[in-house]
Scaffold this active site. Structure first.
Site, short mmCIF file in Angstrom:
data_model
loop_
_atom_site.label_atom_id
_atom_site.label_comp_id
_atom_site.label_asym_id
_atom_site.label_seq_id
_atom_site.Cartn_x
_atom_site.Cartn_y
_atom_site.Cartn_z
CB SER A 44 40.89 47.57 85.43
OG SER A 44 40.08 48.62 85.90
CG HIS A 52 37.94 47.21 81.97
ND1 HIS A 52 36.89 46.62 81.33
CD2 HIS A 52 37.49 47.52 83.21
CE1 HIS A 52 35.84 46.57 82.14
NE2 HIS A 52 36.18 47.12 83.29
CG ASP A 60 36.26 49.90 85.80
OD1 ASP A 60 35.40 49.13 85.35
OD2 ASP A 60 37.42 49.54 86.10
CG MET A 84 32.61 53.34 88.89
SD MET A 84 33.36 52.69 90.38
CE MET A 84 34.39 51.38 89.69
CG HIS A 133 32.37 48.09 83.35
ND1 HIS A 133 32.97 47.44 84.43
CD2 HIS A 133 31.04 47.94 83.53
CE1 HIS A 133 32.03 46.93 85.20
NE2 HIS A 133 30.85 47.22 84.69
CG MET A 163 29.91 49.83 86.88
SD MET A 163 31.48 49.52 87.70
CE MET A 163 32.59 50.16 86.45
CG MET A 167 29.88 43.10 87.43
SD MET A 167 31.36 43.94 86.79
CE MET A 167 32.35 44.15 88.27
CG ASP A 223 35.51 44.08 85.68
OD1 ASP A 223 36.58 44.15 86.31
OD2 ASP A 223 34.83 45.08 85.36
C1 DX5 Z 1 35.02 47.10 89.64
C2 DX5 Z 1 35.52 47.42 88.27
C3 DX5 Z 1 36.71 46.64 87.85
C4 DX5 Z 1 37.94 46.86 88.69
C5 DX5 Z 1 38.74 45.59 88.65
O1 DX5 Z 1 33.79 47.70 89.83
O2 DX5 Z 1 34.51 47.17 87.31
O3 DX5 Z 1 37.01 46.81 86.48
O4 DX5 Z 1 38.73 47.93 88.25
O5 DX5 Z 1 39.81 45.69 89.51
P1 DX5 Z 1 40.50 44.42 90.19
O6 DX5 Z 1 41.04 43.58 89.10
O7 DX5 Z 1 41.54 45.02 91.06
O8 DX5 Z 1 39.41 43.69 90.98
ZN ZN Z 2 35.10 47.14 85.13
#
Ligand code: DX5
Ligand code: ZN
Length: 224
Positions: free
Chosen positions: A8, A33, A35, A37, A66, A68, A137, A175
């Site tokens: 990630s 990956h 993220d 948001m 991903h 969010m 999740m 994740d």
């Molecule tokens: C959290 C994200 C994850 C995050 C994971 O909302 O979707 O992808 O980056 O990070 P770690 O592995 O540090 O929990």
């Molecule tokens: Zn993620």
């Protein structure tokens, strides 16, 4: 099946992102990956199309994006144009999930559906043959570096059984809080893709950690 590892990028050093991406390129990782948001669906804001496009110019492995964000349908095409190869949307943000999944596939991406830790995996039953992968999740989404929720192991087993009962070939991704202590258990329960942020980027030797995460599946008892 061999476990796929998806580092990630949220946990990378954004001031030396090129080097971190090149490190992942040379490692045994399978996907990047990313993220996304929006500060509405989750209490944090990350990055958008411009950064994804820049990452795409350096990344030599597929981008697993991903989302969010609220109202993901508005932006599917733009994520495709930015370089997404895998695109996942949260169950909680899609009132017309079946339509969204097919829109993602029609754009030529692998379609994923994500559920938050409190939502029962049975919610996915009637879409198991439509999506390409399901992301469970294992923390509440929004931040890297959170503690793994142990109930996730049972959730993976349950979802695996639902997939098998419906002859679904969809993959299971996990994740949040994934590390070398829980990776083997996750693989044994039926996980196919492990996302890991802090446990990769906060170690002395990230490529070595990636290799160790990949190795957990070698003796996995899961068949697929
Ligand atoms: C959290 C994200 C994850 C995050 C994971 O909302 O979707 O992808 O980056 O990070 P770690 O592995 O540090 O929990
Ligand atoms: Zn993620």
């Amino acid at each position: 099946m061999e476990i796929l590892v998806a580092p990630s990028i949220l946990s990378a050093d954004f001031l030396r992102l090129r080097e971190d991406i090149q490190m992942i390129n040379k490692s045994r990782a399978d996907l990047f990956h990313l993220d996304i948001m929006d500060g509405r669906f989750v209490p944090n804001i990350t990055f958008g199309f411009g950064i994804i496009k820049q990452i795409k110019t350096v990344a030599e492995k597929p981008l697993d994006v991903h989302l969010m964000i609220e109202e993901p349908d508005k932006y599917l095409e733009e994520f495709k144009n930015s370089g997404a190869d895998y695109l996942s949307v949260h169950y909680e943000t899609c009132p017309h999930l079946h339509r969204t999944v097919y829109a993602i596939k029609k754009l030529g991406m692998k379609a994923g559906v994500v559920i938050n830790p409190h939502n029962p995996v049975e919610l996915l039953t009637d879409i198991v043959n439509d999506a390409d992968f399901f992301l469970l999740m294992s923390v509440n989404p929004g931040f890297g570096g959170q503690k793994f929720i142990a109930q996730t192991i049972n959730r993976i087993r349950k979802l695996k059984n639902i997939l098998k009962a419906n002859n679904s070939k969809a993959l299971i991704e996990v994740d949040g809080g994934v590390d070398l202590n829980n990776a083997k258990q996750l693989a044994d329960a039926g996980a196919n893709i492990l996302v890991a942020g802090n446990s990769i980027f906060r170690t002395a030797d990230p490529p070595e950690t990636i290799a160790k995460l990949k190795a957990v599946s070698q003796n996995s008892i899961s068949e697929t």
